[in-house]
Design an enzyme around this catalytic site. Structure first.
Site, short mmCIF file in Angstrom:
data_model
loop_
_atom_site.label_atom_id
_atom_site.label_comp_id
_atom_site.label_asym_id
_atom_site.label_seq_id
_atom_site.Cartn_x
_atom_site.Cartn_y
_atom_site.Cartn_z
N GLU A 32 0.97 -1.59 -0.44
CA GLU A 32 -0.02 0.08 -0.03
C GLU A 32 0.66 0.98 0.62
O GLU A 32 0.58 2.31 -0.27
CB GLU A 32 -0.97 0.00 1.06
CG GLU A 32 -2.18 1.27 1.22
CD GLU A 32 -3.65 0.99 1.40
OE1 GLU A 32 -3.80 -0.16 0.75
OE2 GLU A 32 -3.55 1.80 1.70
N ASP A 33 1.59 1.40 0.94
CA ASP A 33 2.55 2.63 1.18
C ASP A 33 3.93 2.91 0.82
O ASP A 33 4.51 3.75 0.16
CB ASP A 33 2.89 2.29 2.79
CG ASP A 33 1.39 2.94 3.12
OD1 ASP A 33 0.57 3.08 2.36
OD2 ASP A 33 1.86 2.81 4.34
N ASP A 70 -21.62 -1.81 40.46
CA ASP A 70 -22.06 -2.00 42.31
C ASP A 70 -21.40 -3.59 41.93
O ASP A 70 -21.51 -4.90 42.95
CB ASP A 70 -23.20 -1.83 43.42
CG ASP A 70 -22.94 -0.48 44.05
OD1 ASP A 70 -21.53 0.08 44.01
OD2 ASP A 70 -23.62 0.24 44.05
#
Ligand code: MN
Length: 638
Positions: free
Chosen positions: A80-81, A264
């Site tokens: 992708e990069d 609680d």
């Protein structure tokens, strides 16, 4: 929220500490390859980009996945990069890793746009799974998303909102679907923090109040349960469990219970060796604590759709403190925390039959989730690690996610959008290109349909449409067309023949009455039956005669007149010379007992009192004033 941030240089050491089976040579190579590919890139935080894939890989290593998956995670962003190609990867690391990285890259290319409907989010999830050939792609993507969420603070506000929304709508439910509770909870809590910052702060503050008190209460409960296990000779581990922020928020919103009340309720988890121990522990807790009505849930006998199994019980101690107990075996716990990922834990080692069986069950459920219906039994065999669903998800130009069957065409898509679009489609653009209407669609295609009011469906669409619904619509469309033809034929025939016999019945009501004699309830079906030759006009003629819709033959009429001439007509009470006629249904002659019936505009009709024509009798019942007493005026009475 704390998590371990791993650096590039201590990655392999940290992996070593996890004591998993790892192919260090492969991991070293992948780390080196990814480091040089991303060398010049920085993250928004200013750190070197490699920190991201390293931590994604570490998350998967923590889940004890196989080295192929961990190596693919190190490499997941290189296509992708950077300018690394698929072929480069294949040459260096082989087909399996390349496929996984390609899979993750393909998922990146789809951007979810939040819509109002849950259905759209679900279809988007299906889109992601349907383009995925190997489940490990989804696992890498989930780890990728988890690390991005952990480091979201460096993004702009707008990006934070978008990514957090996508995470809560798509990735947290996916993690849940695959049974990976660990990742699901963290994704939800992180999304919650960014989507509802004010609520998040409020809840964090609420949690800090009385925290020591609550912790002590849980500690006491844990010791008490440990003692119970010991006294009953059951070995197991007991932990106090902190609740996840998002689940508290969700419970508060959904059930309208205050944060304080939810907090609680202390949670205690008991993990034992066997299913029979689970029930033994449950039995003891039920006697030593006071169980709340209807709080007992047996997910061992009836597992949740994502294969979650456990016993749940809410009970109070003598001081009125409430506890939520979860009782399960180690295997159930592993499946609950790691889901489908647990399968790979034992890859390359001795097969753990039980885990494997759970895994098969889970795949079965995932398959059902994808297809919504049960198909071939052999599916599981052919699937194994390969998700091969029978559905595809395509996109509309408005970015709606449309689910279709595999092998669907643009016409299937058109019918799915709207029946009218299906009937009038004349062409289609797929991914911006004009294609034939019969081409095949694939997951992720963007489809646009061209319509025209003049366009009509073709009969042979039935043969290649994938959607049974659309096929049914085509079939009934042509059936309707055919029916109309029969109706037209029948109608034409009816009126042509009717003219020849001087038919009086012309209105729809008249024809409906004739139709009823053939047990046909409406005029259209009557004409259709005639058009199909299911009834003949001769049959109809018989009925017409009985119903007084055609003139009686002349001769009979003359005979009747002759008989009537023997009298001076009719005496109607005391009025004479009134316009009258003799009913053709019963043809009264002197000697018959008769009654008169006032017909608007036609004077009086004379019927036999035993006339079988029910129509006018009914009318008389409704309007008794239309009945008039009459008798024959015999000549010799004069
Ligand atoms: Mn990434």
């Amino acid at each position: 929220m704390k998590y371990k941030n791993i650096g590039k240089d201590n990655f392999l050491d940290e992996i070593g500490k996890l004591k998993i089976y790892a192919n260090n040579e492969l991991l070293q190579e992948a780390l080196h390859f990814a480091s040089s590919a991303h060398e010049t890139q920085k993250r928004k935080s200013g750190e070197a980009y490699i920190i991201h894939p390293v931590n994604v890989a570490y998350i998967l290593a923590e889940m004890k996945l196989d080295s192929i998956t961990i190596a693919s995670a190190l490499l997941h962003d290189v296509l992708e990069d950077t300018n690394i190609t698929s072929q480069d990867l294949k040459n260096k690391f082989g087909a399996e890793i390349t496929e996984l990285v390609n899979g993750v890259t393909k998922i990146e290319s789809f951007r979810y746009r939040a819509k109002e409907t849950d259905k759209q989010a679900e279809n988007f999830r299906k889109l992601l799974i349907s383009i995925t050939k190997d489940i490990r792609v989804i696992l890498i993507k989930l780890a990728d998303r988890l690390h991005n969420m952990r480091t979201l603070e460096y993004m702009t506000d707008k990006q934070k909102q978008r990514i957090a929304r996508e995470t809560i709508d798509i990735y947290a439910p996916l993690a849940n679907r695959f049974g990976i509770a660990k990742i699901k909870w963290e994704l939800e809590d992180l999304s919650f923090k960014y989507l509802f910052p004010d609520e998040y702060k409020k809840l964090v503050k609420q949690v800090s109040i009385k925290k020591d008190e609550r912790d002590l209460m849980i500690q006491n409960a844990v010791s008490q349960i440990k003692l119970i296990l010991k006294n009953n000779d059951i070995s197991g581990t007991v932990t106090g469990r902190s609740k996840h922020f998002y689940s508290i928020f969700h419970k508060n919103k959904r059930k309208n219970i205050s944060y304080e009340d939810i907090l609680d309720l202390a949670a205690v988890r008991i993990i034992v060796d066997s299913v029979s121990d689970c029930y033994k522990v449950l039995g003891v807790i039920q006697t030593e604590f006071i169980p709340l009505e209807k709080s007992r849930k047996d997910y061992i006998t009836r597992p949740k759709p994502n294969n979650y199994r456990s016993l749940h019980l809410v009970a109070e101690n003598a001081e009125g403190q409430r506890f939520e107990f979860q009782i399960r075996t180690k295997e159930m716990h592993l499946i609950a925390e790691e889901g489908i990922a647990a399968h790979w834990r034992y890859k390359g080692q001795e097969t753990k039959a039980q885990i494997h069986e759970e895994f098969e069950k889970q795949l079965f459920r995932i398959r059902n989730f994808l297809n919504d219906q049960k198909d071939s039994e052999t599916f599981i065999d052919s699937l194994k690690m390969n998700l091969h669903p029978d559905i595809i998800v395509v996109l509309s130009p408005q970015n709606d996610y449309i689910k279709l069957r595999k092998h669907s065409s643009p016409i299937d898509y058109a019918f799915k959008v709207h029946t009218d679009v299906g009937f009038h489609c004349k062409g289609a653009f797929v991914n911006g290109k004009l294609v034939p209407l019969r081409s095949r669609l694939y997951s992720g295609d963007v489809v646009q349909i061209l319509t025209s009011p003049q366009a009509k469906p073709s009969k042979d669409w039935v043969n290649f449409l994938s959607s049974p619904k659309a096929r049914q619509k085509i079939r009934s469309y042509f059936k309707k067309l055919e029916l109309q033809e029969f109706i037209d034929t029948g109608k034409e025939l009816f009126f042509k023949r009717a003219r020849k016999i001087h038919l009086k019945a012309k209105t729809d009501e008249d024809i409906a009455e004739i139709a009823r004699n053939f047990k046909i309830s409406d005029v259209r079906s009557f004409f259709a039956a005639l058009g199909k030759n299911e009834i003949t006009f001769d049959d109809i003629k018989e009925v017409l005669k009985e119903k007084e819709f055609i003139e009686a033959p002349k001769i009979i009429q003359d005979e009747l007149e002759l008989k009537r001439k023997k009298t001076d007509g009719i005496i109607i009470e005391d009025i004479r010379d009134i316009l009258l006629r003799y009913a053709k249904c019963c043809n009264p002659v002197p000697g018959d007992e008769i009654i008169g019936y006032i017909t608007r505009g036609k004077g009086i009709t004379i019927h036999k009192t035993n006339c079988t024509n029910t129509g006018f009798f009914n009318q008389i019942k409704k309007e008794p004033e239309r009945k008039i007493n009459v008798r024959w005026n015999y000549k010799d009475e004069k």
